[in-house]
Design an enzyme around this catalytic site. Structure first.
Site, PDB file in Angstrom:
ATOM      1  N   GLU A  46      -6.558  -0.211 -11.436  1.00 44.64           N
ATOM      2  CA  GLU A  46      -6.614   0.051  -9.916  1.00 44.64           C
ATOM      3  C   GLU A  46      -7.302  -1.312  -9.328  1.00 44.64           C
ATOM      4  O   GLU A  46      -8.062  -1.877  -9.926  1.00 44.64           O
ATOM      5  CB  GLU A  46      -8.086   1.095  -9.826  1.00 44.64           C
ATOM      6  CG  GLU A  46      -7.704   1.998  -8.807  1.00 44.64           C
ATOM      7  CD  GLU A  46      -6.529   3.105  -9.155  1.00 44.64           C
ATOM      8  OE1 GLU A  46      -5.553   3.073  -8.258  1.00 44.64           O
ATOM      9  OE2 GLU A  46      -6.446   3.789 -10.237  1.00 44.64           O
ATOM     10  N   THR A  48      -5.801  -3.998  -8.879  1.00 43.77           N
ATOM     11  CA  THR A  48      -5.225  -4.929  -9.450  1.00 43.77           C
ATOM     12  C   THR A  48      -3.992  -5.497  -8.991  1.00 43.77           C
ATOM     13  O   THR A  48      -3.557  -6.689  -9.161  1.00 43.77           O
ATOM     14  CB  THR A  48      -4.843  -4.515 -11.026  1.00 43.77           C
ATOM     15  OG1 THR A  48      -4.036  -3.350 -11.252  1.00 43.77           O
ATOM     16  CG2 THR A  48      -6.250  -4.376 -11.947  1.00 43.77           C
ATOM     17  N   ASP A  49      -3.357  -4.691  -7.935  1.00 36.76           N
ATOM     18  CA  ASP A  49      -2.030  -5.409  -7.374  1.00 36.76           C
ATOM     19  C   ASP A  49      -2.259  -6.310  -6.691  1.00 36.76           C
ATOM     20  O   ASP A  49      -1.180  -7.375  -6.862  1.00 36.76           O
ATOM     21  CB  ASP A  49      -1.370  -4.035  -6.668  1.00 36.76           C
ATOM     22  CG  ASP A  49      -2.249  -3.362  -5.802  1.00 36.76           C
ATOM     23  OD1 ASP A  49      -3.482  -3.704  -5.738  1.00 36.76           O
ATOM     24  OD2 ASP A  49      -1.816  -2.487  -4.890  1.00 36.76           O
ATOM     25  N   SER A  80       5.802  16.231  13.598  1.00 34.30           N
ATOM     26  CA  SER A  80       5.246  16.305  12.239  1.00 34.30           C
ATOM     27  C   SER A  80       4.777  17.940  12.072  1.00 34.30           C
ATOM     28  O   SER A  80       4.318  18.268  13.130  1.00 34.30           O
ATOM     29  CB  SER A  80       4.225  15.487  11.886  1.00 34.30           C
ATOM     30  OG  SER A  80       3.486  15.797  10.575  1.00 34.30           O
ATOM     31  N   GLY A 133      -5.031  12.122   2.634  1.00 32.50           N
ATOM     32  CA  GLY A 133      -6.567  11.509   2.435  1.00 32.50           C
ATOM     33  C   GLY A 133      -7.107  11.740   1.020  1.00 32.50           C
ATOM     34  O   GLY A 133      -8.174  11.745   0.586  1.00 32.50           O
ATOM     35  N   ALA A 134      -6.125  12.221   0.347  1.00 29.14           N
ATOM     36  CA  ALA A 134      -6.492  12.440  -1.542  1.00 29.14           C
ATOM     37  C   ALA A 134      -6.562  11.222  -2.529  1.00 29.14           C
ATOM     38  O   ALA A 134      -6.888  11.356  -3.362  1.00 29.14           O
ATOM     39  CB  ALA A 134      -5.713  13.589  -1.855  1.00 29.14           C
ATOM     40  N   SER A 139       0.638   8.136   2.467  1.00 27.43           N
ATOM     41  CA  SER A 139       1.175   7.211   3.554  1.00 27.43           C
ATOM     42  C   SER A 139       2.392   6.491   3.116  1.00 27.43           C
ATOM     43  O   SER A 139       3.531   6.354   3.703  1.00 27.43           O
ATOM     44  CB  SER A 139       0.208   6.225   4.351  1.00 27.43           C
ATOM     45  OG  SER A 139      -0.442   5.420   2.800  1.00 27.43           O
ATOM     46  N   ASP A 188       1.387   1.443  -4.401  1.00 25.42           N
ATOM     47  CA  ASP A 188       1.653   2.772  -3.964  1.00 25.42           C
ATOM     48  C   ASP A 188       3.250   2.769  -3.151  1.00 25.42           C
ATOM     49  O   ASP A 188       3.932   3.772  -3.966  1.00 25.42           O
ATOM     50  CB  ASP A 188       0.829   3.117  -2.760  1.00 25.42           C
ATOM     51  CG  ASP A 188      -0.329   3.208  -2.927  1.00 25.42           C
ATOM     52  OD1 ASP A 188      -0.886   3.174  -4.122  1.00 25.42           O
ATOM     53  OD2 ASP A 188      -1.392   3.122  -2.045  1.00 25.42           O
ATOM     54  N   TYR A 245     -12.091  -1.235   1.477  1.00 28.15           N
ATOM     55  CA  TYR A 245     -11.011  -1.747   0.664  1.00 28.15           C
ATOM     56  C   TYR A 245     -10.591  -3.210   0.811  1.00 28.15           C
ATOM     57  O   TYR A 245     -10.790  -3.884   0.113  1.00 28.15           O
ATOM     58  CB  TYR A 245      -9.709  -0.962   0.904  1.00 28.15           C
ATOM     59  CG  TYR A 245      -8.536  -1.274   0.205  1.00 28.15           C
ATOM     60  CD1 TYR A 245      -8.142  -0.411  -0.786  1.00 28.15           C
ATOM     61  CD2 TYR A 245      -7.501  -2.220   0.377  1.00 28.15           C
ATOM     62  CE1 TYR A 245      -6.977  -0.546  -1.730  1.00 28.15           C
ATOM     63  CE2 TYR A 245      -6.693  -2.413  -0.430  1.00 28.15           C
ATOM     64  CZ  TYR A 245      -6.192  -1.604  -1.510  1.00 28.15           C
ATOM     65  OH  TYR A 245      -5.158  -1.831  -2.051  1.00 28.15           O
TER      66      TYR A 245
END
Length: 409
Positions: A46, A48-49, A80, A133-134, A139, A188, A245
């Site tokens: 996490e 680390t990307d 949507s 949002g989880a 996205s 992601d 973030y």
């Protein structure tokens, strides 16, 4: 006793039916086709990307579906099932700062055009069973679904190879970074576009690597091992576009600059780096409150944990990875400071109920946690977590099962 709430994944047929019906009820005629892409769960690795490190995600069975039809003009029209009304814009007007959920869709078309591909306007309908949002990359699932759809209708041919999909990763990441304004690092989008069914994907974010070097499939056969990956959506609000973030990323970049390094990966001793003790000693005069050193310690130790975790999985020892999951969560809680009450409660409760390992997953500040459990213990662990949330007066969590699944198609 509180009954656990489960979120089932749709079949491909069910998802396709939903968006086809939404498209035909919203626009004249039928779509040219339907495409879909998965959310992701990160096993370990996490934050680390964007530090040129290692990550180990798998694709969820939960997917975002898009029905799409190209237009002769520059117009984009979107509907949507998760939003009201029609989102509309001209592609020529798409630019950083574009507002609304449609920015994630139109941003992919913009990024493809910026990369030199000819992409026109389109009508599209979207529906999804990836929870929003989880911290499970809803996205990125949307962006990846759009990418393979536009690739198909424009005849670009990128989705047919891992090398081409790596190019689509760059496109979707640029859409999220520059148009949607979320400074994510590529994990992601890589997972949604490049994972394989039955495998984890060991991602290496060093610059200049080929597709073959940057993403290595690692067999992750949970059924044979008698294991299940349980995902718990805590319902604690999660967002990448709220500054926290970006603050973590900025701290890492500042630390690397102070150390004269291109990235924090260059510290990791398991990868031939300078070593954490030397790095922390050099940072001390510039870090009165210790924040930079805590951030660096998390990133470097997480890269090492990811390498060790992947080696165990390669050896067929998935049941032995639990201690690395727990150490990862402690590092994110204490050094990176991205956990929260709900995530900690999932981890502590799952372990007490018999899980082999547990950790938060995703960017943090809410979202989801994962637990690796024996198949016979799934209901017991889920029940314990549901009861713990009820006892604490928290919003009821939602549970997902997460067998390693297929990529965007």
């Amino acid at each position: 006793m509180t009954e656990p709430q489960w979120l089932e994944a749709w079949s491909v047929e069910e998802g396709a039916r939903r968006v086809d019906e939404l498209f035909t009820s919203s626009f004249d005629g039928s779509p040219e086709g339907v495409w879909s892409a998965p959310g992701r769960v990160n096993l370990i690795g996490e934050h680390t990307d964007y530090n040129a490190g290692l990550c180990l995600p798998t694709a969820l069975p939960h997917r975002t579906f898009i029905a799409l039809r190209p237009r002769e003009d520059d117009r984009v029209r979107l509907v949507s099932a998760q939003a009201e009304g029609v989102w509309e814009a001209n592609l020529s007007d798409i630019a950083p700062g574009t507002r609304g959920w449609g920015a994630y869709v139109a941003g992919v078309a913009w990024a493809l055009a910026e990369a030199g591909h000819k992409v026109g306007g389109f009508d599209a309908a979207v529906d999804s069973c990836v929870p929003f949002g989880a911290g499970l990359s809803s996205s990125a699932a949307l962006e990846a679904a759009v990418a393979v759809a536009l690739d198909a209708v424009a005849g670009l041919g990128l989705a047919g190879s891992d090398t081409g999909r790596t190019e689509l990763v760059a496109v979707t990441r640029r859409a999220e970074n520059e148009i949607a304004g979320a400074p994510t690092g590529g994990l992601d989008q890589s997972a949604s576009l490049r994972c394989r069914e039955g495998h984890a994907l060991l991602l290496d974010f060093r610059p200049g690597l080929s597709a073959l070097e940057s993403g290595v499939p690692v067999p992750f056969d949970l059924d044979t091992a008698g294991l299940t990956l349980l995902v718990v959506d805590t319902k604690a609000e999660h967002s990448h576009v709220d500054g926290e973030y970006g603050a973590r990323r900025a701290a890492c970049e500042r630390a690397a600059k102070l150390l004269g390094l291109d990235s924090l990966r260059e510290i990791a001793p398991a990868l031939g780096g300078m070593g954490i003790d030397r790095a922390l000693a050099e940072l001390e005069p510039h870090d009165a409150d210790g924040v930079l050193r805590r951030r660096v310690r998390h990133v470097v130790s997480e890269i090492d944990r990811t390498a060790r975790f992947a080696n165990l999985v390669r050896e067929g020892r998935a049941a032995d990875v639990g201690p690395f999951m727990l150490a990862s969560h402690a590092s994110m809680r204490d050094d990176y400071e991205i956990s929260c009450r709900e995530l900690d409660l999932v981890v502590d409760t799952a372990m007490a109920a018999g899980a082999l390992g547990a950790r938060m997953t995703g960017g943090g500040f809410g979202g989801s946690a994962i637990a690796l459990v024996n198949q016979a213990d799934v209901d017991t662990v889920a029940q314990a977590v549901a009861d713990a949330f009820a006892d604490a007066g928290l919003t009821a969590p939602v549970f997902l099962l997460a067998p390693p699944s297929a990529p965007a198609a």
